[in-house]
Design a protein around this motif. Structure first.
Motif, short mmCIF file in Angstrom:
data_model
loop_
_atom_site.label_atom_id
_atom_site.label_comp_id
_atom_site.label_asym_id
_atom_site.label_seq_id
_atom_site.Cartn_x
_atom_site.Cartn_y
_atom_site.Cartn_z
N THR A 29 0.85 -1.18 0.00
CA THR A 29 0.00 0.00 0.00
C THR A 29 0.89 1.24 0.00
O THR A 29 1.80 1.35 0.82
N CYS A 30 0.62 2.17 -0.91
CA CYS A 30 1.38 3.42 -0.97
C CYS A 30 1.06 4.26 0.26
O CYS A 30 -0.11 4.48 0.58
N VAL A 52 10.12 3.46 -2.50
CA VAL A 52 9.76 2.92 -3.80
C VAL A 52 9.64 4.06 -4.81
O VAL A 52 9.65 5.23 -4.44
N VAL A 53 9.50 3.70 -6.07
CA VAL A 53 9.20 4.65 -7.13
C VAL A 53 7.93 4.18 -7.79
O VAL A 53 7.87 3.07 -8.31
N GLY A 54 6.89 5.02 -7.74
CA GLY A 54 5.61 4.66 -8.34
C GLY A 54 5.00 5.86 -9.04
O GLY A 54 4.41 6.72 -8.39
N GLU A 55 5.16 5.93 -10.35
CA GLU A 55 4.63 7.08 -11.10
C GLU A 55 3.13 6.93 -11.28
O GLU A 55 2.64 5.89 -11.67
N GLY A 56 2.39 7.99 -10.97
CA GLY A 56 0.95 7.99 -11.12
C GLY A 56 0.22 7.20 -10.06
O GLY A 56 -0.93 6.83 -10.24
N VAL A 57 0.87 6.93 -8.93
CA VAL A 57 0.26 6.17 -7.84
C VAL A 57 -0.05 7.12 -6.69
O VAL A 57 0.81 7.88 -6.26
N GLN A 58 -1.27 7.09 -6.21
CA GLN A 58 -1.71 7.96 -5.13
C GLN A 58 -1.57 7.27 -3.78
O GLN A 58 -1.55 6.04 -3.70
N ALA A 75 3.51 -0.25 -9.44
CA ALA A 75 2.39 0.13 -10.29
C ALA A 75 1.10 -0.21 -9.57
O ALA A 75 1.06 -1.15 -8.76
N THR A 76 0.05 0.54 -9.85
CA THR A 76 -1.24 0.33 -9.21
C THR A 76 -1.82 -1.02 -9.60
O THR A 76 -1.76 -1.41 -10.76
N VAL A 77 -2.38 -1.72 -8.61
CA VAL A 77 -3.04 -3.00 -8.87
C VAL A 77 -4.47 -2.70 -9.28
O VAL A 77 -5.20 -1.99 -8.58
#
Length: 80
Positions: A29-30, A52-58, A75-77
């Motif tokens: 969970t971000c 972590v690195v998560g582009e476009g993840v809120q 990446a979003t699940v």
């Protein structure tokens, strides 16, 4: 004999490094964002936070992460 052992050890290390590159973490969970819509920290099922690195993840999104050796990309699940 020594050369054969060296080849075997070198091959085993190469395979180990390759497998480690494709290791995938559990669903996480971000928990933190950089303010631009990119996740910067996530927690796993054990509660440990990692960078972590998560582009476009809120923040609050469930993510699936992949350890690339030099960074952990998330990446979003998508749930159906």
């Amino acid at each position: 004999m020594l050369r054969t052992m060296g080849k075997t050890l070198g091959g085993a290390l190469a395979v180990l490094c390759l497998v480690a590159t494709f290791a995938v973490a559990d669903e996480m969970t971000c928990t933190a964002s950089d303010g631009k819509g990119n996740c910067t920290a996530a927690t796993g099922p054990d509660g440990k936070a990692i960078v972590v690195v998560g582009e476009g993840v809120q923040v609050g999104d469930k993510v699936s992460c992949q350890d690339k050796g030099y960074m952990i990309n998330c990446a979003t699940v998508v749930t159906k």
